[in-house]
Design a protein around this motif. Structure first.
Motif: not given
Lengths: 137, 244
Positions: A8-29
């Motif tokens: 569960i922890f790994i799933i949460f971590l992966i989700c967190f990283i993915l959300i971070f990457i998506i938000l960062f990409s949106i922000f950068r764009n």
């Protein structure tokens, strides 16, 4: 910690990283789309010195709130450069700028289809007001 | 980010044809004919009419063009263009298109722009055409140009150049008054004092050559109709009438 909890922890971590990457990409764009010049390249084409330079806080871009980011404002006799990170927004036409009023002290920039709001201090508000009234350009 | 601008300097006063940018041909002022040609060029990002005259400013605004007022003290078109370029740091390449060249081909404007965009050695670019008519070759108002093997200008003159010792191989090129500049070249050229050959021939481009700047040329095959006199205007009207 059981295997299930680690899973569960790994799933949460992966989700967190993915959300971070998506938000960062949106922000950068968003930033690259609005601040569409490379600041250093733009500066090489400017021979004059800015009349005024100050830093203000970014409030919002369109309907997205962007607190905690700073924008450097460089005022030249014929144009204004708004710098964020290594990117720049160039405004040649002062009719793209407006102030929201004495109490809110925000500078609104309309560039293409975007609306950028910057929070101004008292001093910066007065400087921009003078420019828009043609006293400082 | 390097933007290319076509800047069209336009003055109201003209010794031979007063107010020529505003003279209407087929319901359109000449400045609008030129502006529309500039719009057809593919390599330009911005088009700006640079003028010191309120009437021209209002006319360009009225047809939806981009126009900026400049100082009335400029001695030449290059200075007027520099003033506009300095207001626009986003512009890296500038094409100086004369406001009295309504029949310029958009491809020719692109050729001038391409030469400064793509050729690192070229500070300035311009157009030339092959001259065949002896009258044209000997006309001091039509500037001649000699070029090197790579298309860079060696010299411009009002005289017939080169001297034809061997008539069968002599080629004469006539110069067309359209220029492309790298931004720094425009700033440099307009900052330099007039040079002896420039003053002798009354040709501004010699200032660039005398200071070691490179002018790249492209050969075109059309005969320009610049509007300087009433006769030129009639000729232009006739060309337009024949096209319609």
């Amino acid at each position: 910690m059981s295997n299930f909890e680690i899973f569960i922890f790994i799933i949460f971590l992966i989700c967190f990283i993915l959300i971070f990457i998506i938000l960062f990409s949106i922000f950068r764009n968003i930033i690259n789309g609005i601040f569409n010049y490379n600041y250093k390249e733009l500066k090489t084409n400017i021979s004059s010195k800015p009349i005024n330079v100050f830093t203000v806080r970014l409030s919002s871009i369109d309907y997205l709130v962007f607190n905690g980011f700073w924008v450097t404002v460089e005022i030249y006799s014929d144009f204004i450069i708004f710098k964020m990170f290594n990117k720049a927004l160039l405004i040649n036409d002062l009719s793209q700028l407006s102030l929201t009023g004495k109490f809110t002290s925000k500078l609104v920039i309309k560039s293409d289809n975007n609306k950028i709001e910057l929070v101004l201090g008292k001093k910066e508000y007065a400087i921009i007001k003078d420019i828009l009234e043609g006293k400082n350009v | 980010m390097s933007k290319t601008a076509i800047i069209i300097p336009a003055r109201y006063g003209s010794s031979r044809l007063e107010g020529k940018p505003l003279i209407e041909v087929n319901g359109k002022p000449i400045i609008q004919w030129v502006y529309e040609k500039a719009q057809q060029a593919k390599l330009a990002d911005i088009i700006i009419v640079a003028t010191d005259d309120e009437r021209i400013f209002k006319t360009v605004k009225a047809f939806g063009g981009n126009v900026e007022m400049t100082s009335a003290d400029h001695k030449c078109g290059s200075d007027r263009i520099r003033e506009v370029a300095e207001r626009h740091p986003e512009i890296s390449y500038i094409v100086n298109l004369q406001g009295d060249e309504p029949l310029i081909k958009p491809e020719s404007i692109d050729a001038v722009a391409r030469n400064v965009q793509e050729d690192d050695k070229a500070d300035i670019s311009t157009l030339i055409r092959i001259l065949k008519d002896e009258k044209e070759i000997n006309n001091p108002n039509l500037v001649k140009c000699v070029i090197d093997n790579n298309g860079y200008a060696l010299y411009f003159s009002r005289s017939k150049i080169p001297y034809e010792r061997n008539t069968e191989i002599a080629t004469f090129y006539g110069h067309l008054g359209i220029y492309g500049y790298k931004r720094e070249a425009l700033i440099k050229m307009t900052s330099l004092p007039q040079t002896p050959l420039e003053k002798t021939e009354s040709l501004e481009q010699l200032r660039a050559l005398e200071n070691g700047m490179k002018i790249k040329t492209s050969i075109v095959d059309f005969v320009p109709v610049g509007i300087d006199t009433k006769e030129d205007l009639e000729k232009f009207k006739q060309i337009i009438a024949n096209k319609l």
